[in-house]
Design an enzyme around this catalytic site. Structure first.
Site, PDB file in Angstrom:
ATOM      1  N   CYS A   1       0.877  -1.169   0.000  1.00  0.00           N
ATOM      2  CA  CYS A   1       0.000   0.000   0.000  1.00  0.00           C
ATOM      3  C   CYS A   1       0.917   1.223   0.000  1.00  0.00           C
ATOM      4  O   CYS A   1       2.123   1.096  -0.240  1.00  0.00           O
ATOM      5  CB  CYS A   1      -1.001  -0.022   1.153  1.00  0.00           C
ATOM      6  SG  CYS A   1      -0.309   0.113   2.807  1.00  0.00           S
ATOM      7  N   GLY A   2       0.376   2.400   0.257  1.00  0.00           N
ATOM      8  CA  GLY A   2       1.216   3.590   0.166  1.00  0.00           C
ATOM      9  C   GLY A   2       2.390   3.536   1.131  1.00  0.00           C
ATOM     10  O   GLY A   2       3.544   3.742   0.759  1.00  0.00           O
TER      11      GLY A   2
ATOM     12  N   HIS B   1      14.201 -14.770  11.608  1.00  0.00           N
ATOM     13  CA  HIS B   1      13.703 -14.720  12.980  1.00  0.00           C
ATOM     14  C   HIS B   1      12.189 -14.871  13.074  1.00  0.00           C
ATOM     15  O   HIS B   1      11.694 -15.382  14.071  1.00  0.00           O
ATOM     16  CB  HIS B   1      14.098 -13.401  13.644  1.00  0.00           C
ATOM     17  CG  HIS B   1      15.560 -13.311  13.959  1.00  0.00           C
ATOM     18  ND1 HIS B   1      16.088 -12.380  14.820  1.00  0.00           N
ATOM     19  CD2 HIS B   1      16.614 -14.048  13.516  1.00  0.00           C
ATOM     20  CE1 HIS B   1      17.409 -12.540  14.895  1.00  0.00           C
ATOM     21  NE2 HIS B   1      17.747 -13.549  14.102  1.00  0.00           N
TER      22      HIS B   1
ATOM     23  N   ILE C   1       1.895   0.074   5.802  1.00  0.00           N
ATOM     24  CA  ILE C   1       1.437  -0.134   7.181  1.00  0.00           C
ATOM     25  C   ILE C   1       0.013  -0.712   7.216  1.00  0.00           C
ATOM     26  O   ILE C   1      -0.231  -1.757   7.830  1.00  0.00           O
ATOM     27  CB  ILE C   1       1.495   1.189   7.977  1.00  0.00           C
ATOM     28  CG1 ILE C   1       2.950   1.676   8.083  1.00  0.00           C
ATOM     29  CG2 ILE C   1       0.902   1.005   9.371  1.00  0.00           C
ATOM     30  CD1 ILE C   1       3.087   3.093   8.645  1.00  0.00           C
TER      31      ILE C   1
HETATM   32  C1  RB5 Z   1      -3.889   5.439   0.763  1.00  0.00           C
HETATM   33  O1  RB5 Z   1      -3.889   6.801   0.494  1.00  0.00           O
HETATM   34  C2  RB5 Z   1      -2.994   5.129   1.946  1.00  0.00           C
HETATM   35  O2  RB5 Z   1      -3.566   5.575   3.123  1.00  0.00           O
HETATM   36  C3  RB5 Z   1      -2.694   3.643   2.006  1.00  0.00           C
HETATM   37  O3  RB5 Z   1      -2.116   3.252   0.809  1.00  0.00           O
HETATM   38  C4  RB5 Z   1      -1.757   3.180   3.084  1.00  0.00           C
HETATM   39  O4  RB5 Z   1      -0.613   3.967   3.127  1.00  0.00           O
HETATM   40  C5  RB5 Z   1      -2.360   2.965   4.410  1.00  0.00           C
HETATM   41  O5  RB5 Z   1      -1.708   2.477   5.357  1.00  0.00           O
END
Ligand code: RB5
Length: 152
Positions: free
Chosen positions: A72-73, A105, A76
């Site tokens: 994702c971006g 680990h 996280i």
């Molecule tokens: C999307 O804009 C962003 O919030 C998502 O990709 C991610 O970083 C969330 O944890």
């Protein structure tokens, strides 16, 4: 690199923030000889990262792949989503060392990247290390990893 007649399937998924890196890593996986199960997303259109983290965890639970890649971006949100399944050990990595330790680990079965925080060359390096590094089975690491699948 897989060498037998039926290549291992690696599942991969991302939200819009990881779409571009997913496209690159999917090609890298195929170039390495893996079969790829791409669970989307399919464009830069805004989507919700939990949907894709859950889709990958679900595919692994159904036995469609033993290892996966999530983006994702930041890396996280999608790692949090996948880790809600206690059989998923999704590790957000940033460099060669964290990719290696995630395997040695933590026996991580999913590698996660931030599409907006890591460059494709470093991600490619991490992915290769993740795929080629064995878990240090036995002793303290096995004891700790077993506890992850059996939260108290
Ligand atoms: C999307 O804009 C962003 O919030 C998502 O990709 C991610 O970083 C969330 O944890």
């Amino acid at each position: 690199m897989p060498s037998d007649a039926s290549p291992e399937t690696i599942a991969i998924a991302s939200d819009h923030g990881g779409f571009e890196l997913k496209t690159e890593l999917r090609k890298d996986l195929m170039d390495m000889g893996y079969s790829v199960l791409d669970l989307g997303s399919d464009s830069l259109d805004s989507v919700d990262y939990p949907d894709f983290g859950y889709a990958l965890a679900g595919a692994m639970k159904e036995g469609k792949a033993k290892r996966g890649v999530l983006i994702c971006g930041s890396g996280i949100g999608i790692s949090i989503a996948a880790n809600r399944d206690t059989d998923i050990r999704a590790a957000l990595v940033h460099d060669a060392l964290t990719a290696k330790l995630a395997r040695q680990h933590n026996d991580a079965n999913v590698i996660c990247f931030g599409g907006r925080t890591i460059g494709p060359e470093v991600a490619r390096d991490c992915l290769k290390i993740f795929l080629e590094t064995e878990f240090e089975e036995g002793g303290r690491h096995t004891r700790r990893v077993n506890k992850l699948s059996d939260p108290q």
